[in-house]
Write a protein that holds these residues in place. Structure first.
Motif, short mmCIF file in Angstrom:
data_model
loop_
_atom_site.label_atom_id
_atom_site.label_comp_id
_atom_site.label_asym_id
_atom_site.label_seq_id
_atom_site.Cartn_x
_atom_site.Cartn_y
_atom_site.Cartn_z
N SER A 20 0.86 -1.19 0.00
CA SER A 20 0.00 0.00 0.00
C SER A 20 0.89 1.23 0.00
O SER A 20 2.13 1.13 -0.04
N TRP A 21 0.27 2.41 0.08
CA TRP A 21 1.05 3.64 0.13
C TRP A 21 2.00 3.64 1.33
O TRP A 21 3.04 4.31 1.28
N GLN A 22 1.69 2.90 2.37
CA GLN A 22 2.55 2.87 3.54
C GLN A 22 3.90 2.20 3.28
O GLN A 22 4.82 2.31 4.08
N ASN A 23 4.01 1.50 2.15
CA ASN A 23 5.27 0.88 1.76
C ASN A 23 6.00 1.68 0.69
O ASN A 23 7.03 1.25 0.19
N GLY A 81 6.19 4.52 5.38
CA GLY A 81 7.29 4.21 6.29
C GLY A 81 6.90 4.37 7.74
O GLY A 81 6.04 5.20 8.08
N VAL A 82 7.53 3.58 8.61
CA VAL A 82 7.17 3.63 10.03
C VAL A 82 7.61 4.93 10.70
O VAL A 82 7.04 5.34 11.70
N SER A 123 18.55 5.03 12.50
CA SER A 123 18.89 3.95 11.57
C SER A 123 17.59 3.27 11.16
O SER A 123 16.85 2.77 12.01
N ALA A 124 17.30 3.30 9.87
CA ALA A 124 16.06 2.70 9.36
C ALA A 124 16.39 1.60 8.37
O ALA A 124 17.41 1.66 7.67
N ARG A 125 15.53 0.59 8.31
CA ARG A 125 15.78 -0.50 7.36
C ARG A 125 14.47 -1.08 6.85
O ARG A 125 13.41 -0.94 7.48
N THR A 147 9.86 0.61 -0.79
CA THR A 147 10.85 1.69 -0.71
C THR A 147 10.80 2.44 0.61
O THR A 147 11.63 3.32 0.84
N ALA A 148 9.84 2.11 1.47
CA ALA A 148 9.71 2.79 2.76
C ALA A 148 10.07 1.84 3.89
O ALA A 148 9.69 0.66 3.88
N GLU A 149 10.79 2.34 4.88
CA GLU A 149 11.29 1.51 5.98
C GLU A 149 10.15 0.91 6.80
O GLU A 149 9.11 1.52 6.98
#
Length: 245
Positions: A167-170, A177-178, A204-206, A223-225
């Motif tokens: 979804s857009w959250q990813n 992203g979180v 630090s994000a992954r 593409t989003a952490e």
């Protein structure tokens, strides 16, 4: 008794699950319109809830409904146009977070709100949680001494579950992203509880799950952490260590 506040809701994912029942639980608030982008959710809400009009274009809702306020529960990449149009039409605005996809968009919406003279707010609801309010009260009264360290760990299945659809959250370009979704809450209530601003951040994000399938079975690159660790220094000398995923 307070006068009736008429509300229109734009965005019917989180808007239908959370905003709609929350507004309907308030005795002096009436939801009179909802808008989506043609997903069919607005039509279902209209059928299920008497007195609510459905729109498939938020522009038509803002132009044709005499609401006092608009609740914006859309993904962040489309918020700016909606928020600014609602304010220009004289509506008060409650907006979901993440608030825009970048600082420029957020500042543009803030300027529009300040110029409009309307009430404007972001939905940082954790300030209303009894436990967090109680903690702030204890700190402000000096009952637990000087705060020198804050530790926050927030673990959910929301982003780390590989079975959840893309979804857009990813999607980082859409404000996913979180850090945007969860971190914005944590930053807000850490500063609010401590009555101090964060001055420096090391983070630090992954991405744990690099590929996800959408609801139609198409594979997408994430593409989003979905996991993030932060160390924040506050102006009062305290340190906040935060992990969320």
């Amino acid at each position: 008794m307070n006068r009736l506040v008429r509300v229109g809701i734009i965005g019917l994912g989180f808007g239908a699950r959370v905003h709609l029942p929350a507004f309907q639980s308030l005795p002096n608030v009436r939801v009179i319109a909802v808008a989506d982008a043609g997903s069919g959710k607005a039509d279902r809400v209209e059928v299920e809830h008497k007195g609510i009009r459905a729109f498939h274009d938020w522009r038509h809702m803002i132009a044709n409904v005499e609401s006092d306020a608009v609740s914006v529960a859309t993904p962040p990449d489309v918020q700016q146009g909606i928020v600014c149009a609602a304010l220009a039409a004289g509506k008060h605005v409650l907006s979901e977070k993440p608030f825009g996809t970048d600082v420029s968009a957020a500042r543009a919406m803030l300027r529009a709100a300040q110029m409009s003279g309307r009430i404007h707010a972001i939905d940082f609801q954790f300030r209303m949680e009894p436990g967090i309010r109680g903690l702030k009260r204890q700190i402000s009264l000096g009952k637990i001494g000087r705060v020198i360290r804050i530790d926050v760990t927030w673990l959910t299945a929301g982003r780390s579950d590989p079975a959840l659809p893309f979804s857009w959250q990813n999607d980082a370009a859409r404000g996913g992203g979180v850090l945007n979704n969860f971190g914005s809450h944590v930053i807000d209530y850490v500063e609010w509880i401590s009555a101090s601003r964060i001055t420096t951040v090391n983070a630090s994000a992954r991405i744990i799950h690099a590929q996800r399938f959408d609801a139609d079975g198409c594979e997408h690159t994430v593409t989003a952490e979905d996991s993030c660790d932060m160390t924040c220094a506050l102006a009062n000398g305290a340190i906040a260590r935060v992990h969320f995923s």
